[in-house]
Design a protein around this motif. Structure first.
Motif, short mmCIF file in Angstrom:
data_model
loop_
_atom_site.label_atom_id
_atom_site.label_comp_id
_atom_site.label_asym_id
_atom_site.label_seq_id
_atom_site.Cartn_x
_atom_site.Cartn_y
_atom_site.Cartn_z
N PHE A 122 -4.83 4.57 -4.88
CA PHE A 122 -5.35 4.35 -3.53
C PHE A 122 -5.81 2.91 -3.34
O PHE A 122 -5.48 2.27 -2.33
N MET B 267 -2.66 0.57 -3.25
CA MET B 267 -1.90 0.67 -2.01
C MET B 267 -2.66 0.06 -0.84
O MET B 267 -2.06 -0.53 0.06
N ARG B 268 -3.97 0.18 -0.86
CA ARG B 268 -4.76 -0.42 0.21
C ARG B 268 -4.73 -1.94 0.13
O ARG B 268 -4.62 -2.63 1.16
N LEU C 272 0.05 -0.94 1.80
CA LEU C 272 0.98 0.18 1.86
C LEU C 272 0.30 1.51 2.12
O LEU C 272 0.96 2.55 2.07
N GLN C 273 -0.99 1.51 2.41
CA GLN C 273 -1.66 2.75 2.76
C GLN C 273 -1.13 3.26 4.09
O GLN C 273 -0.85 2.49 5.01
N ASN C 274 -0.95 4.57 4.19
CA ASN C 274 -0.42 5.22 5.39
C ASN C 274 1.02 4.79 5.70
O ASN C 274 1.40 4.67 6.86
N THR C 275 1.78 4.54 4.66
CA THR C 275 3.20 4.20 4.82
C THR C 275 4.02 5.08 3.89
O THR C 275 3.53 5.62 2.90
N GLY D 69 4.10 3.64 0.40
CA GLY D 69 2.89 3.90 -0.37
C GLY D 69 2.93 5.20 -1.13
O GLY D 69 2.20 5.36 -2.13
N VAL E 48 -3.66 8.55 -0.46
CA VAL E 48 -2.93 7.42 0.11
C VAL E 48 -2.76 7.53 1.62
O VAL E 48 -2.77 6.53 2.34
#
Length: 277
Positions: free
Chosen positions: A127, A130-131, A135-138, A141, A217
């Motif tokens: 998490f 990715m943040r 790439l969070q919420n993709t 990710g 994620v």
């Protein structure tokens, strides 16, 4: 007479196991065709089918609850992650099978051990990573972590298939002027097709059902996968509509079930490969 009795016992056991395996899914499908009041009042539910109720329940499941969007998200993530895992896993498995170098066996065992690591152990670091890289919420990710989780199993499944192919085929092809890449593409891939399908299926099932990494994620509702979307049905603020929950269960199982049915002949060949050897 003894042979007949043994055959009857074997078929009886197989039928019993088959019924036990399919009964929960059929019961879930039956509940998904009922009204909520019918499930509460009629115990067990009656074996009746109402087309209007069926359409209303699944319209709510697929569109009002957004399960159609969640299925699409899961299909994108599963397809991309599985494809990338196969693209990376094929040359890696071929290298472990054909090339001899120091630490070959130890490195292969270490790669397999990564598959045994529980996702909860890396969920928080994933998490944060990715943040930080945006790439969070993709889709990406989710795809990148799922590739890392699936790749060890894909490599190990394919190593067994490559080991069964005689090395003389590689030598003959290279004597004729083929490169390693040409050997893999034109000779190895057609021969390990059952292994590719088997590895893809196990990878797809794992990714389709995975929940924890997606929970960390993905925050955006529009990017939720089917496992996250199904979890939203359980809430302390409102009672569970069991007919709708059953419909969600059905639409969750059906895509991977259809995929398995289309490739079942490759699955059988893949799971039994190497048994004679």
């Amino acid at each position: 007479m003894k042979s007949l009795i043994e055959r009857i016992a074997a078929y009886t056991a197989l039928i019993f196991l088959g019924v036990m395996g399919i009964a929960p899914f059929l019961y879930m499908f039956l509940l998904s065709t009922k009204r909520r009041i019918d499930i509460v009042v009629q115990v067990p539910p009656q074996l009746t089918f109402n087309w209007e109720t069926f359409l209303r329940n699944y319209d709510e499941v697929l569109f009002r609850l957004g399960m159609a969007s969640f299925i699409f998200n899961s299909a994108v993530v599963v397809g991309a992650a599985t494809l990338i895992a196969l693209i990376l896993g094929v040359p890696a498995a071929y290298g472990f099978s054909r090339l001899r170098f120091r630490g070959n066996s130890g490195l292969a065992n270490w790669i397999l051990s990564l598959r045994f690591m529980p996702p909860i152990a890396v969920a928080v670091p994933l998490f944060l990573m990715m943040r930080e890289i945006g790439l969070q919420n993709t889709y990406m990710g989710l795809i990148l972590p799922y590739v890392s989780f699936s790749l060890p199993l894909v490599i190990w499944i394919l190593i067994g298939f490559f080991d069964e192919i005689p090395r003389e085929l590689d030598d003959a092809a290279m004597i004729d002027g083929c490169s390693r890449y040409s050997v893999i593409r034109h000779i190895m891939l057609p021969m390990v097709r059952p292994g590719l399908v088997t590895a893809a299926l196990f990878s797809a099932i794992f990714i389709w059902n995975e929940f924890l990494v997606a929970l960390y994620v993905i925050d955006a509702h529009s990017r939720q996968t089917i496992s996250l979307g199904a979890a939203t049905l359980v809430s302390a603020q409102r009672p569970i509509d069991w007919n709708i929950a059953a419909g969600v269960g059905v639409v969750t199982v059906v895509p991977i079930l259809i995929f398995s049915m289309f490739i079942q002949r490759y699955i059988v060949r893949g799971l039994t490969a190497g048994a004679i050897k």
